[in-house]
Design a protein around this motif. Structure first.
Motif, mmCIF file in Angstrom:
data_model
loop_
_atom_site.group_PDB
_atom_site.id
_atom_site.type_symbol
_atom_site.label_atom_id
_atom_site.label_comp_id
_atom_site.label_asym_id
_atom_site.label_seq_id
_atom_site.Cartn_x
_atom_site.Cartn_y
_atom_site.Cartn_z
ATOM 1 N N ALA A 47 0.920 -1.165 0.028
ATOM 2 C CA ALA A 47 0.086 0.034 0.087
ATOM 3 C C ALA A 47 1.046 1.328 -0.093
ATOM 4 C CB ALA A 47 -0.911 0.160 1.346
ATOM 5 N N ASP A 48 0.604 2.139 -0.880
ATOM 6 C CA ASP A 48 1.101 3.677 -0.833
ATOM 7 C C ASP A 48 0.160 4.561 -0.458
ATOM 8 O OD1 ASP A 48 3.282 2.244 -2.157
ATOM 9 O OD2 ASP A 48 2.679 2.589 -4.044
ATOM 10 N N PHE A 49 0.783 5.632 0.241
ATOM 11 C CA PHE A 49 0.189 6.840 0.775
ATOM 12 C C PHE A 49 0.670 8.008 0.241
ATOM 13 C CE2 PHE A 49 -0.683 3.225 3.389
ATOM 14 C CZ PHE A 49 -2.093 3.193 3.511
ATOM 15 N N ILE A 50 0.179 9.284 0.322
ATOM 16 C CA ILE A 50 0.816 10.694 0.411
ATOM 17 C C ILE A 50 0.431 11.241 1.933
ATOM 18 C CG2 ILE A 50 0.922 12.923 -0.604
ATOM 19 C CD1 ILE A 50 2.235 10.974 -2.403
ATOM 20 N N GLU A 51 1.332 11.353 2.565
ATOM 21 C CA GLU A 51 1.159 12.169 4.020
ATOM 22 C C GLU A 51 1.022 13.574 3.829
ATOM 23 O OE1 GLU A 51 3.477 11.268 8.099
ATOM 24 O OE2 GLU A 51 4.477 13.042 6.696
ATOM 25 N N VAL A 52 0.184 14.100 4.157
ATOM 26 C CA VAL A 52 -0.117 15.444 4.198
ATOM 27 C C VAL A 52 -0.054 16.038 5.717
ATOM 28 C CG1 VAL A 52 -1.632 17.452 3.586
ATOM 29 C CG2 VAL A 52 -1.829 14.941 2.285
#
Length: 250
Positions: A184-189
């Motif tokens: 799983a990949d995410f963009i942390e904001v």
């Protein structure tokens, strides 16, 4: 019958291009990003990482006329139809891949406190206003070189998320987060001006990319940003399953 290169042949081509450019980027030791901007999606103009990505793209473009089979392979990994698209491509946003430490996460740490840098940077290759692929650079023998190219779908999605947050003022800090165990990949904001050292009490949100939406987040809309608490059980369960199954990898 069309002459198609195998994945192994494509990797060999990229490796050959990368090693041919090692002398151009020899350094005593690759510098690491400062704590204030470590991993943040940004062009990083003038950095050795970015220079290596620019040289890598130029080397791939230079290989296009050499042979029909080689050109076909390069076009395929970037998902483009003709040479001219790649010839006019540019290197856009760059980001360090941050991994989720599965043991820390399963021990109860917050997601944001379970991340560690990989010292591997990916740059989005932009063509006709959209991301068409990623160029990955990593340090080798004191030099930053291209070690991988491709990931067309991931490039498009990452570029889309980055462009959405560029419209905000002040612009939030973004980091690319990957869990090999959960696939799983995410963009942390994070809010602008906050870093791990200065952001006590400020919890980031996470935009699940396609891989994460299909495995750990029940989210239909790609624009949704979730808190650590919203990801909690599903992410930890997925990471736990991945640690028990040696076939899982990302």
């Amino acid at each position: 019958m069309k002459n198609r290169q195998s994945p192994a042949a494509l990797l060999a081509l990229i490796a050959a291009v990368a090693y041919s450019f090692i002398p151009c980027f020899a350094r005593a030791s690759p510098p690491s990003a400062s704590p204030a901007d470590a991993g943040v999606l940004s062009p990083h103009t003038g950095s050795p990482q970015r220079r290596a990505a620019v040289a890598g793209l130029a080397a791939l473009v230079a290989r296009l006329p050499e042979s029909a089979s080689g050109a076909t392979g390069i076009r395929r990994i970037f998902g483009i139809a003709d040479d001219r698209t790649l010839e006019h491509a540019t290197v856009g946003e760059g980001f360090e891949t941050y991994f989720i430490d599965p043991k820390a996460l399963l021990a109860g740490k917050l997601l944001g406190d379970s991340l560690y840098g990989s010292n591997e940077w990916r740059f989005i290759v932009m063509a006709n206003g959209e991301g068409v692929g990623l160029i990955t650079v990593a340090p080798l023998n004191g030099a930053w070189i291209m070690v991988e190219a491709g990931a067309n779908a991931l490039a498009r999605e990452t570029a889309s998320v980055a462009a959405r947050y560029e419209q905000q003022t002040p612009r939030p800090a973004l980091r690319f987060v990957r869990s090999p165990q959960a696939v799983a990949d995410f963009i942390e904001v994070r809010p602008a001006g906050t870093t791990d050292a200065k952001s006590k009490g400020i919890q980031p949100a996470y935009v699940p990319l396609m891989s994460a939406r299909s495995t750990v987040a029940d989210v239909a809309a790609p624009a949704a940003a979730l808190s650590d608490a919203q990801l909690d059980d599903a992410l930890r369960q997925s990471v736990g399953r991945g640690m028990r199954d040696i076939r899982v990898g990302h």
